[in-house]
Design an enzyme around this catalytic site. Structure first.
Site, PDB file in Angstrom:
ATOM      1  N   GLU A 120     -10.459 -17.872   7.245  1.00 28.93           N
ATOM      2  CA  GLU A 120     -10.109 -19.085   6.493  1.00 28.93           C
ATOM      3  C   GLU A 120     -10.785 -19.018   5.133  1.00 28.93           C
ATOM      4  OE1 GLU A 120     -11.693 -22.449   8.615  1.00 28.93           O
ATOM      5  OE2 GLU A 120     -10.832 -21.738  10.500  1.00 28.93           O
ATOM      6  N   LYS A 122     -13.216 -20.083   2.390  1.00 29.42           N
ATOM      7  CA  LYS A 122     -14.461 -20.836   2.443  1.00 29.42           C
ATOM      8  C   LYS A 122     -14.446 -21.829   1.285  1.00 29.42           C
ATOM      9  CE  LYS A 122     -19.462 -20.096   2.537  1.00 29.42           C
ATOM     10  NZ  LYS A 122     -19.784 -21.096   1.548  1.00 29.42           N
ATOM     11  N   ASP A 124     -15.593 -24.343  -1.442  1.00 28.75           N
ATOM     12  CA  ASP A 124     -16.826 -24.553  -2.207  1.00 28.75           C
ATOM     13  C   ASP A 124     -17.002 -26.060  -2.419  1.00 28.75           C
ATOM     14  OD1 ASP A 124     -19.064 -24.021  -3.595  1.00 28.75           O
ATOM     15  OD2 ASP A 124     -18.068 -23.373  -5.429  1.00 28.75           O
ATOM     16  N   TYR A 232     -12.338 -28.321   9.525  1.00 30.05           N
ATOM     17  CA  TYR A 232     -12.127 -26.997  10.130  1.00 30.05           C
ATOM     18  C   TYR A 232     -12.875 -26.795  11.435  1.00 30.05           C
ATOM     19  CZ  TYR A 232     -16.295 -26.478   7.194  1.00 30.05           C
ATOM     20  OH  TYR A 232     -17.490 -26.680   6.583  1.00 30.05           O
ATOM     21  N   LYS A 320     -18.720 -13.384   0.883  1.00 35.57           N
ATOM     22  CA  LYS A 320     -18.804 -14.082  -0.416  1.00 35.57           C
ATOM     23  C   LYS A 320     -18.143 -13.255  -1.511  1.00 35.57           C
ATOM     24  CE  LYS A 320     -21.457 -17.182  -1.290  1.00 35.57           C
ATOM     25  NZ  LYS A 320     -22.183 -18.382  -1.127  1.00 35.57           N
ATOM     26  N   CYS A 414     -24.412 -26.935 -43.600  1.00 33.27           N
ATOM     27  CA  CYS A 414     -23.449 -27.479 -42.630  1.00 33.27           C
ATOM     28  C   CYS A 414     -22.067 -26.943 -42.992  1.00 33.27           C
ATOM     29  CB  CYS A 414     -23.465 -29.006 -42.676  1.00 33.27           C
ATOM     30  SG  CYS A 414     -22.099 -29.735 -41.763  1.00 33.27           S
ATOM     31  N   CYS A 417     -19.770 -30.185 -44.260  1.00 36.64           N
ATOM     32  CA  CYS A 417     -20.013 -30.931 -45.503  1.00 36.64           C
ATOM     33  C   CYS A 417     -20.783 -30.115 -46.535  1.00 36.64           C
ATOM     34  CB  CYS A 417     -20.740 -32.236 -45.214  1.00 36.64           C
ATOM     35  SG  CYS A 417     -22.453 -31.991 -44.718  1.00 36.64           S
ATOM     36  N   CYS A 432     -27.256 -31.311 -38.849  1.00 37.68           N
ATOM     37  CA  CYS A 432     -26.844 -31.781 -40.168  1.00 37.68           C
ATOM     38  C   CYS A 432     -27.302 -33.228 -40.294  1.00 37.68           C
ATOM     39  CB  CYS A 432     -25.317 -31.703 -40.322  1.00 37.68           C
ATOM     40  SG  CYS A 432     -24.733 -32.464 -41.844  1.00 37.68           S
ATOM     41  N   CYS A 437     -21.466 -36.794 -43.505  1.00 41.74           N
ATOM     42  CA  CYS A 437     -20.759 -35.571 -43.123  1.00 41.74           C
ATOM     43  C   CYS A 437     -19.499 -35.962 -42.334  1.00 41.74           C
ATOM     44  CB  CYS A 437     -21.663 -34.690 -42.261  1.00 41.74           C
ATOM     45  SG  CYS A 437     -20.786 -33.273 -41.561  1.00 41.74           S
TER      46      CYS A 437
HETATM   47  S1  IVH Z   1     -17.267 -22.777   9.625  1.00 47.63           S
HETATM   48  C1  IVH Z   1     -20.035 -25.406  12.203  1.00 47.63           C
HETATM   49  N1  IVH Z   1     -15.337 -22.776   7.866  1.00 47.63           N
HETATM   50  O1  IVH Z   1     -19.817 -23.090   4.231  1.00 47.63           O
HETATM   51  C2  IVH Z   1     -19.026 -24.770  11.339  1.00 47.63           C
HETATM   52  N2  IVH Z   1     -17.516 -23.331   7.125  1.00 47.63           N
HETATM   53  O2  IVH Z   1     -22.148 -21.520   3.477  1.00 47.63           O
HETATM   54  C3  IVH Z   1     -19.521 -23.518  10.760  1.00 47.63           C
HETATM   55  N3  IVH Z   1     -17.656 -23.921   4.753  1.00 47.63           N
HETATM   56  O3  IVH Z   1     -22.069 -24.641   6.427  1.00 47.63           O
HETATM   57  C4  IVH Z   1     -18.931 -23.237   9.477  1.00 47.63           C
HETATM   58  N4  IVH Z   1     -15.530 -23.642   4.304  1.00 47.63           N
HETATM   59  O4  IVH Z   1     -20.300 -26.115   5.194  1.00 47.63           O
HETATM   60  C5  IVH Z   1     -16.643 -22.971   8.077  1.00 47.63           C
HETATM   61  N5  IVH Z   1     -13.521 -22.766   6.428  1.00 47.63           N
HETATM   62  C6  IVH Z   1     -14.819 -22.961   6.640  1.00 47.63           C
HETATM   63  C7  IVH Z   1     -15.703 -23.363   5.615  1.00 47.63           C
HETATM   64  C8  IVH Z   1     -17.046 -23.529   5.891  1.00 47.63           C
HETATM   65  C9  IVH Z   1     -16.707 -23.988   3.820  1.00 47.63           C
HETATM   66  C10 IVH Z   1     -19.085 -24.242   4.517  1.00 47.63           C
HETATM   67  C11 IVH Z   1     -19.794 -24.899   5.666  1.00 47.63           C
HETATM   68  C12 IVH Z   1     -20.942 -23.966   5.984  1.00 47.63           C
HETATM   69  C13 IVH Z   1     -21.147 -23.315   4.660  1.00 47.63           C
HETATM   70  C14 IVH Z   1     -21.931 -22.041   4.749  1.00 47.63           C
END
Ligand code: IVH
Length: 680
Positions: A120, A122, A124, A232, A320, A414, A417, A432, A437
């Protein structure tokens, strides 16, 4: 549909409320989760209005799961703590495919058979935990330190994508789901644009904006931000009869939760690495920010057996993404001059695609930064987006520097001016100091007109540029002499816009004192300092005649700010300008808050407000009370002096009655306030 059930009777009201709530929940789901609205916005608004009206007539029928509660309830003094029965752990990170392969090998060895995993994106964002009791949303919390989070239930309630009631058949009893709150990239850009217009500071990136928006003590602020949630995870999914992650995600969606719908079950390392490779590119086009891919074991029973370390589960890893860096060329270094006269160097770049947008500029901040990175015009440089948003030069590709490029030096004059910019002792930046100006004037006017200032809608950058360039406007006071006829003559300004702009300028004459104090751009005077000054002194005249020591005594104003305020009023140009503004009929005092000296008649009062007031918002009423010295806590206690009960007062009213706190209705409060104001 059973329209127009006469809601005069309580029974009729109750029936209609149930119908409206069902419809609204359905439309919210279609709009926010499915992205497939069935009706236009105004039809939805009409249903919401009708529900609000009925609930207003029958307040006892209003319940926390009503969609009308999404607008944000009471402001709190702090968040309650929530202990996570099952800790909210983080994930182990891997930074390359070898790390992913090692993880898969560990899983397969543990299970003695090849295991399916789910990949999935991740997100942010900010991790959240949502609790439902019998399908009803009862609590939402942040992750905090993983063991104890903050109770942000009322804030999460304002997110239209979070279901307040789950679709049947939902599990009876307790259900805990986990996911992420975030802000889509497009929404983020719009939010920052809005903030620029309002003269508010930028958010550095969507994650910060989401975190800041969710952790607001006033849920109405959260409600005004474009937050989204994606879920999720289900805590104890096995006990709800769910055996796999794929099934878990389907179940979440069926109950009405927003899910990303980008997951893929993978049966081999080749499939996982294919997913990661695709997402390494795809992520730049994804509507929300992702910083990696989460790879999780599909089989939930096996997850239990694997368990977790202190920090992270053994059944998942996060791959990552490296921050994207691109090589491009510095075409030039431009200097912009801001409202306070600061000269900011910005590198102009050969356009380059980075994280989904074309980057043409990167801010260099000041000479020291240019020297540190040794950036020269003509250099090849590596750029990336800090926090995935703001382009910056990471380093110069020195080897590619063929010619002997000259060092860059900030100008001595500047660029707008032409006046000399003195290097100010102790300041890294150049400024400035010519108050005429054009750049300083334009930026100042734009800020003057912003929402936190005089709130003159229609006075955008283009109009400001045109007015200043034509020599028609030199300062704030000139704005108040503009006529519809002459404005209509300006480029691209029609009759109607000219009319609207003159009306907006006229209306700004009545802006409160604190807005004027922000608008005129005294250094270090933002909204809260302006509010403190206005509340304490009550007029420009009184602020002007206060000494630096007197200014510094005002709560919330320190020595440095006091000196800056004093310096502003000591400058005869500024005094002239204020006199001209006064002559144009701009309000220079706060008749509502007129306080002389330090006599604060309500210093011993603790006043709690509840319900909706007719005359003004609760926040404004609190401010008036505070200006008289009162404290305005959010909760009723035995120490509360008065509870001011507006329309729809609820549990605070009951508590005040129980504790024997004196209860005031709205007219009684205004009467006391007015006499306290006069008495001082
Ligand atoms: S699963 C208990 N799935 O990333 C669930 N985490 O850096 C374990 N995060 O603590 C995590 N997207 O807050 C999971 N698709 C995703 C996620 C995800 C973002 C976050 C989550 C985790 C952190 C770790």
């Amino acid at each position: 549909m059973p329209r127009n059930v006469d809601p005069i009777t309580r029974e009729g009201a109750s029936e209609r409320i149930a119908f409206l709530r069902g419809e609204l929940a359905r439309h919210e789901h279609l709009y926010y989760v499915e992205d497939a609205p069935e009706v236009p916005d105004d039809a939805y608004d009409a249903l919401m209005r009708e529900l609000a009206e009925i609930e207003k007539r029958f307040p006892e029928l209003r319940t926390p799961d009503s969609p009308t509660m999404r607008v944000g309830g009471d402001v709190r003094a702090e968040f309650k703590r929530v202990v996570h029965a099952v800790p909210m752990q983080s994930l182990d990170n891997v930074v390359d495919l070898a790390g992913v392969e090692a993880f898969l090998t560990r899983l397969n060895t543990f299970a003695s058979s090849p295991q399916a995993v789910v990949c999935e994106p991740k997100i942010d964002g900010l991790a959240i935990n949502l609790t439902y009791e019998d399908g009803r949303f009862v609590q939402g919390s942040t992750r905090g330190d993983g063991s104890v989070g903050e109770d942000v239930t009322e804030n999460l309630r304002t997110l239209s994508s979070i279901p307040l009631l789950l679709n049947a058949p939902f599990p009876s009893g307790r259900l805990e789901v986990r996911g992420e709150v975030c802000i889509a990239r497009e929404d983020f850009a719009r939010l920052n644009e809005q903030r620029e217009k309002n003269g508010e500071p930028f958010f550095a990136n969507p994650r910060n904006a989401a975190a800041g928006s969710l952790r607001q003590l006033d849920p109405a602020i959260t409600a005004s931000r474009p937050l989204r949630a994606y879920l999720y995870h289900i805590v104890n999914a096995l006990s709800h009869g769910i055996a796999r992650q794929t099934e878990l995600l389907d179940r979440l969606a069926l109950w009405g939760f927003p899910t990303q719908k980008r997951e893929e079950a993978c049966a081999s390392f080749a499939q996982v690495s294919d997913y990661i490779e695709r997402w390494s590119a795809e992520r730049f086009h994804y509507h929300i920010g992702t910083d990696g891919v989460v790879v999780k074991l599909d089989d939930l029973k096996l997850r239990e057996e694997l368990g977790s370390t202190l920090k992270a589960p053994r059944w998942a890893v996060a791959f990552k993404f490296p921050p994207e860096e691109k090589r491009t060329r510095v075409l030039g270094i431009e200097i912009t001059v801001g409202r306070t006269g600061v000269l900011t160097p910005t590198a102009t770049l050969e356009p380059v695609e980075l994280s989904g947008t074309t980057v043409r500029r990167a801010v260099l901040h000041n000479q020291a930064e240019i020297d540190r990175k040794d950036v020269r015009v003509g250099d090849f440089v590596w750029v990336r987006k800090a926090g995935e948003i703001i382009p910056e030069i990471v380093r110069v590709d020195v080897e590619a520097r063929t010619a002997d490029l000259p060092h860059y030096h900030m100008p001595e004059d500047c660029p707008v001016c032409g006046s000399r910019v003195p290097r100010i002792e102790g300041e890294a930046m150049l400024r400035c100091i010519n108050s005429s100006c054009p750049a300083v004037i334009k930026e100042g006017l734009f800020y003057f007109a912003s929402r936190v200032g005089m709130d003159i809608s229609g006075l955008g950058r283009r109009t400001v540029d045109a007015l200043v360039d034509a020599g028609r406007v030199h300062d704030f006071a000139d704005l108040y002499t503009l006529t519809v006829d002459e404005l209509a003559g300006f480029d691209r300004m029609g009759d109607k816009s000219a009319h609207n702009l003159v009306a907006a300028i006229d209306a700004s004459r009545a802006r409160p004192l604190e807005a004027l104090l922000v608008a005129i751009g005294i250094r270090m005077v933002g909204k809260s300092v302006a509010r403190a000054l206005a509340g304490h002194f009550g007029s420009i005249e009184k602020i002007r005649s206060a000494s630096e020591e007197e200014l510094a005594l005002v709560p919330g104003i320190g020595q440095v700010v006091a000196a800056s305020v004093r310096a502003y009023f000591d400058d005869p140009h500024n005094m002239q300008l204020l006199n001209r503004l006064a002559a144009q009929g701009i309000r220079m005092d706060s008749p509502d808050v007129f306080i002389s000296g330090a006599s604060l008649p309500w210093v011993d009062k603790k006043i709690v407000f509840t319900g909706e007031l007719e005359r003004m918002s609760r926040a404004d009423a609190q401010e008036l009370a505070r200006a008289l010295g009162a404290q305005t806590p959010d909760a009723v206690s035995a120490k509360t002096t008065w509870l001011v009960a507006g329309d729809g007062a609820g549990s605070k009213l009951e508590k005040a009655r129980r504790l024997g706190v004196q209860i005031l209705d709205e007219p009684a409060f205004w009467e006391l306030l007015e006499s306290a104001q006069k008495g001082k």
